[in-house]
Write an enzyme that holds these catalytic residues in place. Structure first.
Site, mmCIF file in Angstrom:
data_model
loop_
_atom_site.group_PDB
_atom_site.id
_atom_site.type_symbol
_atom_site.label_atom_id
_atom_site.label_comp_id
_atom_site.label_asym_id
_atom_site.label_seq_id
_atom_site.Cartn_x
_atom_site.Cartn_y
_atom_site.Cartn_z
ATOM 1 N N GLY A 4 9.467 0.672 5.171
ATOM 2 C CA GLY A 4 8.893 -0.252 4.203
ATOM 3 C C GLY A 4 9.562 -1.610 4.141
ATOM 4 C CG ASP A 37 22.562 9.233 -3.380
ATOM 5 O OD1 ASP A 37 21.974 8.293 -3.953
ATOM 6 O OD2 ASP A 37 22.568 10.403 -3.834
ATOM 7 C CB VAL A 38 22.561 3.173 -3.719
ATOM 8 C CG1 VAL A 38 22.481 2.538 -2.332
ATOM 9 C CG2 VAL A 38 21.166 3.526 -4.241
ATOM 10 C CE1 TYR A 97 9.500 1.885 -8.513
ATOM 11 C CE2 TYR A 97 7.762 0.651 -9.617
ATOM 12 C CZ TYR A 97 8.639 0.804 -8.549
ATOM 13 O OH TYR A 97 8.648 -0.121 -7.537
ATOM 14 C CB THR A 149 5.405 0.516 1.436
ATOM 15 O OG1 THR A 149 5.163 0.819 0.044
ATOM 16 C CG2 THR A 149 5.716 -0.964 1.588
ATOM 17 N N PRO A 150 4.697 3.307 2.443
ATOM 18 C CG PRO A 150 5.962 4.521 3.996
ATOM 19 C CD PRO A 150 5.727 3.121 3.492
#
Length: 249
Positions: free
Chosen positions: A17, A52-53, A145, A180-181
């Site tokens: 992406g 993994d942030v 989100y 994007t996906p």
């Protein structure tokens, strides 16, 4: 973009992406790129560390690895993100922790590591966070989100005002519907995903969804010397979607 030749760049979430397009554009501009993601990106993007942030130690290790490899860290792009498609009533504690852990804590972790590295450098640095129009105008069924992206926008301003004196610029790009996906996963919930995608494209004044490369172009400009007086700003890139009234002519 000559100012980016040889620049030391970190990009998170670069396996697909927007992040992948950003990393590819930096490489094409002659930058040295370190990517961090949970999945390995395609070959040709420079160095990669599984990251993994949401884990502060892993975020610190990513920035430290770039500094060790390149001698400095000049640009950091926080792109890693996840989504859960639920209303607030249906969102579980686990959903909340998952999205906020990556989208907010993860961006915070990498920003903190980047600021600590950049303020020790005479030239400072540039941080670019990937927010979303969803942090300004909410998508249906995406409660956590939407919330997470609004937090990214606030964090961007905070970094800019607190660390401008350290020579650090921080801005955010706010993509709209990008092909994007992640967008595909949203359309997949419709009875006819292809029709849903086509209808979404039609709602854009420019007549299409955005591409990852559209966003990457803006990111590269913000990272370049051409944007040296730009900091603390949020740049909407949505093909005019949120500029219009919802009432059709």
């Amino acid at each position: 973009m000559d100012s980016l030749r040889g620049a030391a760049v970190v990009v998170t979430g670069a396996s697909s992406g927007i992040g992948l397009a950003v990393a590819e554009r930096f490489v094409a501009a002659g930058a040295r790129v370190m990517t961090g993601s949970r999945s390995e990106p395609p070959d040709g993007l420079g160095r990669w560390i599984r990251t993994d942030v949401a884990d502060p130690a892993q975020a610190d290790a990513l920035v430290a690895a770039a500094a060790e490899a390149f001698g400095r860290v000049e640009v950091v792009v926080n792109n890693a993100g996840v989504q859960v498609e639920k209303t607030v009533a249906d969102t579980t504690d686990e959903d909340f922790d998952y999205v906020m852990g990556v989208n907010v804590r993860g961006v915070f972790n990498v920003c903190r590591a980047a600021v600590r590295e950049m303020r020790a450098q005479p030239e400072g640095g540039v941080i670019i966070n990937v927010g979303s129009i969803s942090g300004r105008v909410s998508d249906h069924g995406m409660a956590v989100y939407n919330t997470s992206k609004a937090a990214v926008h606030a964090l961007t301003r905070s970094v800019a005002i607190d660390h401008g004196a350290d020579g650090i610029r921080c801005n955010a790009v706010l993509p709209g519907w990008i092909a994007t996906p992640m967008a595909d996963s949203s359309f997949a919930h419709a009875a006819d995903p292809a029709a849903a995608g086509a209808a979404a494209a039609k709602r854009h004044p420019v007549g299409r969804l955005g591409s990852p490369d559209d966003v990457a172009g803006l990111v590269l400009w913000l990272a370049s010397a051409d944007a040296s007086f730009v900091s603390g700003s949020l740049f909407t890139i949505d093909g005019g979607l949120t500029a219009q009234t919802p009432i059709a002519p």
